[in-house]
Design a protein around this motif. Structure first.
Motif, PDB file in Angstrom:
ATOM      1  N   LEU A 126       3.146   6.049  -2.555  1.00 50.93           N
ATOM      2  CA  LEU A 126       4.338   6.814  -2.897  1.00 50.93           C
ATOM      3  C   LEU A 126       4.432   7.016  -4.409  1.00 50.93           C
ATOM      4  CD1 LEU A 126       6.917   8.198  -1.962  1.00 50.93           C
ATOM      5  CD2 LEU A 126       8.072   5.984  -2.096  1.00 50.93           C
ATOM      6  N   GLY A 127       4.113   5.986  -5.180  1.00 49.74           N
ATOM      7  CA  GLY A 127       4.103   6.123  -6.637  1.00 49.74           C
ATOM      8  C   GLY A 127       3.093   7.155  -7.094  1.00 49.74           C
ATOM      9  N   GLY A 128       1.927   7.167  -6.489  1.00 52.12           N
ATOM     10  CA  GLY A 128       0.894   8.153  -6.820  1.00 52.12           C
ATOM     11  C   GLY A 128       1.345   9.559  -6.487  1.00 52.12           C
ATOM     12  N   MET A 129       1.967   9.731  -5.334  1.00 54.62           N
ATOM     13  CA  MET A 129       2.447  11.069  -4.961  1.00 54.62           C
ATOM     14  C   MET A 129       3.557  11.537  -5.896  1.00 54.62           C
ATOM     15  SD  MET A 129       2.331  11.240  -0.765  1.00 54.62           S
ATOM     16  CE  MET A 129       3.546   9.978  -0.499  1.00 54.62           C
ATOM     17  N   MET A 130       4.439  10.628  -6.293  1.00 55.18           N
ATOM     18  CA  MET A 130       5.513  11.006  -7.216  1.00 55.18           C
ATOM     19  C   MET A 130       4.944  11.399  -8.580  1.00 55.18           C
ATOM     20  SD  MET A 130       8.505   8.275  -6.221  1.00 55.18           S
ATOM     21  CE  MET A 130       9.539   8.759  -7.578  1.00 55.18           C
ATOM     22  N   ALA A 131       3.955  10.644  -9.057  1.00 55.64           N
ATOM     23  CA  ALA A 131       3.331  10.975 -10.342  1.00 55.64           C
ATOM     24  C   ALA A 131       2.632  12.328 -10.259  1.00 55.64           C
ATOM     25  CB  ALA A 131       2.336   9.878 -10.735  1.00 55.64           C
ATOM     26  N   ALA A 132       1.942  12.583  -9.154  1.00 55.81           N
ATOM     27  CA  ALA A 132       1.270  13.873  -8.981  1.00 55.81           C
ATOM     28  C   ALA A 132       2.291  15.004  -8.910  1.00 55.81           C
ATOM     29  CB  ALA A 132       0.418  13.850  -7.716  1.00 55.81           C
ATOM     30  N   SER A 133       3.406  14.790  -8.231  1.00 50.56           N
ATOM     31  CA  SER A 133       4.448  15.818  -8.130  1.00 50.56           C
ATOM     32  C   SER A 133       5.035  16.136  -9.489  1.00 50.56           C
ATOM     33  CB  SER A 133       5.564  15.357  -7.187  1.00 50.56           C
ATOM     34  OG  SER A 133       5.073  15.157  -5.894  1.00 50.56           O
ATOM     35  N   VAL A 134       5.305  15.106 -10.281  1.00 52.32           N
ATOM     36  CA  VAL A 134       5.855  15.324 -11.621  1.00 52.32           C
ATOM     37  C   VAL A 134       4.852  16.086 -12.473  1.00 52.32           C
ATOM     38  CG1 VAL A 134       6.558  14.147 -13.752  1.00 52.32           C
ATOM     39  CG2 VAL A 134       7.434  13.366 -11.541  1.00 52.32           C
ATOM     40  N   ALA A 135       3.582  15.740 -12.361  1.00 50.56           N
ATOM     41  CA  ALA A 135       2.549  16.435 -13.141  1.00 50.56           C
ATOM     42  C   ALA A 135       2.452  17.898 -12.729  1.00 50.56           C
ATOM     43  CB  ALA A 135       1.202  15.732 -12.962  1.00 50.56           C
ATOM     44  N   ARG A 190       0.826  -1.217   0.000  1.00 55.44           N
ATOM     45  CA  ARG A 190       0.000   0.000   0.000  1.00 55.44           C
ATOM     46  C   ARG A 190       0.855   1.259   0.000  1.00 55.44           C
ATOM     47  NH1 ARG A 190      -2.851  -2.783   4.143  1.00 55.44           N
ATOM     48  NH2 ARG A 190      -2.038  -1.278   5.644  1.00 55.44           N
ATOM     49  N   MET A 191       1.928   1.255   0.770  1.00 57.29           N
ATOM     50  CA  MET A 191       2.797   2.429   0.815  1.00 57.29           C
ATOM     51  C   MET A 191       3.508   2.640  -0.518  1.00 57.29           C
ATOM     52  SD  MET A 191       4.350   2.427   4.661  1.00 57.29           S
ATOM     53  CE  MET A 191       5.114   4.016   4.422  1.00 57.29           C
ATOM     54  N   THR A 192       3.884   1.564  -1.195  1.00 57.47           N
ATOM     55  CA  THR A 192       4.520   1.687  -2.511  1.00 57.47           C
ATOM     56  C   THR A 192       3.561   2.318  -3.503  1.00 57.47           C
ATOM     57  OG1 THR A 192       5.891  -0.244  -2.065  1.00 57.47           O
ATOM     58  CG2 THR A 192       5.641   0.384  -4.366  1.00 57.47           C
TER      59      THR A 192
END
Length: 94
Positions: free
Chosen positions: A76-85, A71-73
């Motif tokens: 974290l992947g979702g937050m990284m994708a949102a940050s890049v966007a 779940r944390m992975t």
């Protein structure tokens, strides 16, 4: 497991010195020795039961930790994708 030695003769002698009759003192010493033997065997059984219970608990915790790691992975992947966007959108606006 350590075995506790029990000097029944000394125990009986102390009881007699305290006012017990010899038969009473011997009966108390026998009862005490029997109770001690039962307690030791119960302890061994209890320890084995506790060991099995702890192994089951540890296995459940391992499963819970793996699920939490997954779940944390994902988060974290979702937050990284949102940050890049967000960074990409800010770069386009400026």
């Amino acid at each position: 497991m350590a075995t506790v030695t029990f000097d029944t003769h000394r125990f009986v002698r102390k009881l007699k010195d305290a006012g017990f009759e010899e038969k009473q003192a011997e009966a108390v010493a026998d009862a005490f020795r029997d109770a001690q033997a039962e307690a030791e065997s119960a302890n061994r059984h209890d320890l084995k039961e506790l060991e099995l219970s702890l192994k089951a608990e540890m296995q459940m915790l391992r499963g819970d930790m793996q699920a939490m790691e997954y779940r944390m992975t994902i988060k974290l992947g979702g937050m990284m994708a949102a940050s890049v966007a967000i960074v990409a959108a800010l770069v386009r606006l400026l």
